[in-house]
Scaffold this motif. Structure first.
Motif, PDB file in Angstrom:
ATOM      1  N   GLN A 226       0.807  -1.217   0.000  1.00  0.00           N
ATOM      2  CA  GLN A 226       0.000   0.000   0.000  1.00  0.00           C
ATOM      3  C   GLN A 226       0.843   1.271   0.000  1.00  0.00           C
ATOM      4  O   GLN A 226       0.309   2.365   0.149  1.00  0.00           O
ATOM      5  CB  GLN A 226      -0.929   0.034   1.215  1.00  0.00           C
ATOM      6  CG  GLN A 226      -2.164  -0.803   1.072  1.00  0.00           C
ATOM      7  CD  GLN A 226      -1.985  -2.204   1.596  1.00  0.00           C
ATOM      8  OE1 GLN A 226      -1.080  -2.479   2.361  1.00  0.00           O
ATOM      9  NE2 GLN A 226      -2.833  -3.110   1.161  1.00  0.00           N
TER      10      GLN A 226
ATOM     11  N   MET B  59       2.501   2.945  -2.382  1.00  0.00           N
ATOM     12  CA  MET B  59       2.228   3.926  -3.444  1.00  0.00           C
ATOM     13  C   MET B  59       0.877   4.608  -3.247  1.00  0.00           C
ATOM     14  O   MET B  59       0.753   5.809  -3.508  1.00  0.00           O
ATOM     15  CB  MET B  59       2.314   3.270  -4.822  1.00  0.00           C
ATOM     16  CG  MET B  59       3.725   2.821  -5.191  1.00  0.00           C
ATOM     17  SD  MET B  59       4.974   4.118  -5.007  1.00  0.00           S
ATOM     18  CE  MET B  59       4.532   5.207  -6.319  1.00  0.00           C
ATOM     19  N   ASP B  60      -0.120   3.865  -2.782  1.00  0.00           N
ATOM     20  CA  ASP B  60      -1.418   4.484  -2.492  1.00  0.00           C
ATOM     21  C   ASP B  60      -1.264   5.550  -1.412  1.00  0.00           C
ATOM     22  O   ASP B  60      -1.793   6.658  -1.535  1.00  0.00           O
ATOM     23  CB  ASP B  60      -2.437   3.436  -2.034  1.00  0.00           C
ATOM     24  CG  ASP B  60      -2.874   2.510  -3.151  1.00  0.00           C
ATOM     25  OD1 ASP B  60      -2.691   2.863  -4.341  1.00  0.00           O
ATOM     26  OD2 ASP B  60      -3.405   1.424  -2.841  1.00  0.00           O
ATOM     27  N   PHE B  61      -0.528   5.198  -0.352  1.00  0.00           N
ATOM     28  CA  PHE B  61      -0.290   6.155   0.724  1.00  0.00           C
ATOM     29  C   PHE B  61       0.420   7.403   0.205  1.00  0.00           C
ATOM     30  O   PHE B  61       0.012   8.530   0.497  1.00  0.00           O
ATOM     31  CB  PHE B  61       0.534   5.497   1.837  1.00  0.00           C
ATOM     32  CG  PHE B  61       1.157   6.481   2.793  1.00  0.00           C
ATOM     33  CD1 PHE B  61       0.368   7.294   3.594  1.00  0.00           C
ATOM     34  CD2 PHE B  61       2.531   6.597   2.887  1.00  0.00           C
ATOM     35  CE1 PHE B  61       0.946   8.201   4.475  1.00  0.00           C
ATOM     36  CE2 PHE B  61       3.111   7.497   3.754  1.00  0.00           C
ATOM     37  CZ  PHE B  61       2.318   8.305   4.555  1.00  0.00           C
TER      38      PHE B  61
ATOM     39  N   LEU C 256       0.541   8.601  -2.815  1.00  0.00           N
ATOM     40  CA  LEU C 256      -0.344   9.347  -3.710  1.00  0.00           C
ATOM     41  C   LEU C 256      -1.333  10.198  -2.906  1.00  0.00           C
ATOM     42  O   LEU C 256      -1.456  11.402  -3.136  1.00  0.00           O
ATOM     43  CB  LEU C 256      -1.105   8.405  -4.638  1.00  0.00           C
ATOM     44  CG  LEU C 256      -2.172   9.066  -5.520  1.00  0.00           C
ATOM     45  CD1 LEU C 256      -1.525  10.011  -6.525  1.00  0.00           C
ATOM     46  CD2 LEU C 256      -3.015   8.027  -6.220  1.00  0.00           C
ATOM     47  N   TYR C 257      -2.015   9.565  -1.956  1.00  0.00           N
ATOM     48  CA  TYR C 257      -2.991  10.306  -1.160  1.00  0.00           C
ATOM     49  C   TYR C 257      -2.332  11.392  -0.315  1.00  0.00           C
ATOM     50  O   TYR C 257      -2.847  12.509  -0.216  1.00  0.00           O
ATOM     51  CB  TYR C 257      -3.800   9.361  -0.267  1.00  0.00           C
ATOM     52  CG  TYR C 257      -4.770   8.495  -1.018  1.00  0.00           C
ATOM     53  CD1 TYR C 257      -5.671   9.047  -1.920  1.00  0.00           C
ATOM     54  CD2 TYR C 257      -4.801   7.121  -0.827  1.00  0.00           C
ATOM     55  CE1 TYR C 257      -6.567   8.257  -2.611  1.00  0.00           C
ATOM     56  CE2 TYR C 257      -5.696   6.311  -1.511  1.00  0.00           C
ATOM     57  CZ  TYR C 257      -6.572   6.883  -2.404  1.00  0.00           C
ATOM     58  OH  TYR C 257      -7.458   6.099  -3.082  1.00  0.00           O
TER      59      TYR C 257
ATOM     60  N   GLY D 208      -3.727  10.734   4.458  1.00  0.00           N
ATOM     61  CA  GLY D 208      -3.396   9.696   3.479  1.00  0.00           C
ATOM     62  C   GLY D 208      -3.331   8.320   4.124  1.00  0.00           C
ATOM     63  O   GLY D 208      -3.852   7.337   3.587  1.00  0.00           O
TER      64      GLY D 208
ATOM     65  N   VAL E 159      -5.885   4.924   3.541  1.00  0.00           N
ATOM     66  CA  VAL E 159      -5.364   3.639   3.059  1.00  0.00           C
ATOM     67  C   VAL E 159      -5.542   2.526   4.094  1.00  0.00           C
ATOM     68  O   VAL E 159      -5.762   1.367   3.730  1.00  0.00           O
ATOM     69  CB  VAL E 159      -3.866   3.784   2.668  1.00  0.00           C
ATOM     70  CG1 VAL E 159      -3.242   2.440   2.345  1.00  0.00           C
ATOM     71  CG2 VAL E 159      -3.716   4.736   1.496  1.00  0.00           C
TER      72      VAL E 159
ATOM     73  N   GLU F 232      -7.823  -0.585   3.945  1.00  0.00           N
ATOM     74  CA  GLU F 232      -7.577  -1.558   2.869  1.00  0.00           C
ATOM     75  C   GLU F 232      -6.412  -2.496   3.169  1.00  0.00           C
ATOM     76  O   GLU F 232      -6.074  -3.352   2.355  1.00  0.00           O
ATOM     77  CB  GLU F 232      -7.299  -0.815   1.559  1.00  0.00           C
ATOM     78  CG  GLU F 232      -8.418   0.120   1.136  1.00  0.00           C
ATOM     79  CD  GLU F 232      -9.764  -0.585   1.017  1.00  0.00           C
ATOM     80  OE1 GLU F 232      -9.808  -1.721   0.489  1.00  0.00           O
ATOM     81  OE2 GLU F 232     -10.766  -0.014   1.474  1.00  0.00           O
ATOM     82  N   THR F 233      -5.787  -2.344   4.330  1.00  0.00           N
ATOM     83  CA  THR F 233      -4.617  -3.146   4.662  1.00  0.00           C
ATOM     84  C   THR F 233      -4.999  -4.481   5.276  1.00  0.00           C
ATOM     85  O   THR F 233      -6.137  -4.685   5.716  1.00  0.00           O
ATOM     86  CB  THR F 233      -3.703  -2.395   5.657  1.00  0.00           C
ATOM     87  OG1 THR F 233      -4.414  -2.233   6.889  1.00  0.00           O
ATOM     88  CG2 THR F 233      -3.263  -1.051   5.100  1.00  0.00           C
TER      89      THR F 233
END
Length: 174
Positions: free
Chosen positions: A96, A98-100, A102-103, A152, A156, A159-160
């Motif tokens: 996760q 990259m999601d973190f 990005l946000y 951020g 995320v 979803e972990t």
């Protein structure tokens, strides 16, 4: 049940505390990052995380620590922000990360634009006595990026695997 409660509450509570601390004081205590790191290892071991997976999480945290401290050395972010970002990466691992990022970047950009606009207006007299608000309004002050990192991370976190491992039905019965 205790493990589930810790998974559900520890990380979000520390992220909320980091955001509030950065907002009101423009600092994030080392205790927040150290508690995140310790909490990760305690919950990973208690939850039976495989050693190779734990090592992958440590790799993500170490990578972000290097990148974030490079940003700190360039004057682009504070040291507390760098440590919190690396601690969050430890919890998220590469899955996760990259999601973190990005946000956190999107929230950070929005926060920066909002603060720059806020600093263009005069601070109302009734609010000028609030030290934290005056500091936030000061054009010489940086951006409390811990807020963006926390937002951020909190976006995320559900979803972990940490949250997916929680037995919500079992918690509801108690």
């Amino acid at each position: 049940m205790t493990l589930d409660l810790a998974r559900l509450l520890l990380f979000p509570a520390l992220m909320a505390f980091a955001a509030a601390s950065d907002l009101f004081t423009m600092t994030i205590s080392n205790r927040v990052s150290l508690t995140l790191v310790a909490g990760f290892f305690v919950l990973a071991l208690a939850g039976g995380m495989a050693p190779y997976e734990m090592l992958s999480h440590v790799g993500a945290g170490a990578l972000l620590l290097v990148v974030a401290f490079t940003c700190f050395a360039m004057g682009w972010m504070g040291g507390g922000d760098a440590k919190v970002a690396a601690s969050v990466a430890l919890w998220f691992g590469f899955a996760q990360l990259m999601d973190f990022l990005l946000y956190a970047s999107l929230f950070g950009g929005a926060l920066t634009l909002l603060l720059l606009q806020f600093r263009q207006w005069p601070l109302p007299y009734g609010l000028a006595g609030q030290a934290w608000l005056a500091r936030l309004h000061d054009k010489q002050t940086g951006i409390p990026y811990g807020i963006a990192l926390a937002l951020g991370a909190l976006l995320v976190y559900p979803e972990t695997e940490w949250v997916k491992a929680i037995d919500l039905a079992h918690l509801a019965l108690r």
